[in-house]
Design an enzyme around this catalytic site. Structure first.
Site, PDB file in Angstrom:
ATOM      1  N   SER A  67       8.931 -41.835 -42.535  1.00 14.61           N
ATOM      2  CA  SER A  67      10.134 -41.247 -41.931  1.00 14.61           C
ATOM      3  C   SER A  67      10.088 -39.717 -42.013  1.00 14.61           C
ATOM      4  CB  SER A  67      11.379 -41.824 -42.607  1.00 14.61           C
ATOM      5  OG  SER A  67      12.554 -41.436 -41.940  1.00 14.61           O
ATOM      6  N   HIS A 173      17.297 -44.590 -38.385  1.00 16.89           N
ATOM      7  CA  HIS A 173      16.431 -45.481 -37.609  1.00 16.89           C
ATOM      8  C   HIS A 173      17.229 -46.597 -36.941  1.00 16.89           C
ATOM      9  CE1 HIS A 173      13.011 -43.384 -39.312  1.00 16.89           C
ATOM     10  NE2 HIS A 173      13.563 -43.546 -40.495  1.00 16.89           N
TER      11      HIS A 173
END
Length: 274
Positions: A67, A173
């Site tokens: 990420s 996300h």
């Protein structure tokens, strides 16, 4: 030729640290000497650790990031300068916090349930009950779901395994980050990105990023796409990686325990630097 050593970079949920030298100067330049945004703190700490590892002769054959960690990985790969990456990360922090305040939500780790079970449950979850997605496929026995709080609770009751709420600011996300994703796309389109000098593995799908546009696209897509860390580890194994060093506290290294069919050793940077 096998790429023996991978250096990987953690994402949110990791504590940042004090930085000095050039990294500290860049952070002060980006913030104007003010408060350092959380994501920028994590990024700067990762880069500082990378430089300390380099001073000890630890230089990666391949890099990857989880990420937020993909920005440190892109810098480590030579695709983005320190200054450019720091500016992008500061904007990412601002935009994601704004999206989180406008569209509140959270994330929950599901431990012990098979990834397919989680994915199937998400797919079958009624839209009328709220937004929820599978956000992180971290290991063969750890998947993170992300979305609106009520939907997370409802889906959690239908899943096996243990549940652990993550200490994060929002539903990362997930579609709740759409406004942040669109704004980051504009920032990334305007950013200077070069072809990586060191191979970089995408957290979106485990692909090898060899061109500047590949890196730019991966950083854009990661805002809404799941983190497929299982695919990253499997790709590293296929490349012949024998050891992973984490430029962080050890979260990604500990995840390796769940990969029973992958023969890769792992060490946190503090073990290497001690």
């Amino acid at each position: 030729m096998a790429l023996r050593l991978a250096v990987v970079f953690p994402g949110q949920g990791t504590a940042g640290g004090e930085v000095s030298g050039e990294v500290g100067e860049v952070v002060r330049s980006v913030t104007g000497g003010g408060e350092v945004p959380y994501q920028l703190s994590v990024f700067a700490s990762s880069v500082e650790t990378l430089r300390e590892l380099g001073e000890r002769g630890v230089r990666p054959d391949v890099v990857a990031g989880h990420s937020l960690g993909e920005y440190a990985a892109a810098h480590a790969a030579g695709a983005i300068t320190l200054e450019e990456a720091a500016r992008l990360v500061a904007e990412r922090d601002r935009l994601m916090n704004l999206a989180s305040s406008q569209n509140p939500g959270g994330m929950v780790a599901v431990l012990g349930a098979a990834p397919r079970e989680v994915a199937d449950a998400v797919e079958a979850f009624p839209e009328a009950e709220g937004v929820v997605v599978a956000a992180n496929f971290n290991t063969p026995r750890q998947t993170v779901i992300s979305g609106e709080e009520a939907a997370l609770d409802a889906l959690g009751e239908r899943l096996g395994g243990k549940k652990r709420k993550l200490e994060v600011a929002g539903a990362f996300h997930s579609p709740l980050m759409l406004t942040a994703s669109l704004a980051m796309e504009e920032k990334l389109d305007a950013a200077e990105v070069r072809d990586p000098e060191v191979p970089m593995v995408s957290g979106v799908d485990g692909a090898i990023l060899a061109k500047a546009d590949d890196v730019r696209l991966a950083l854009r897509d990661q805002m809404l796409s799941p983190v497929r860390w299982v695919a990253v580890v499997e790709r590293l194994a296929a490349l012949g990686v024998e050891e992973i060093v984490e430029a962080g506290g050890g979260t990604l290294v500990r995840m390796l325990r769940d990969f029973k069919d992958v023969e890769i050793t792992g060490r946190a940077a503090k073990e290497v630097l001690s």
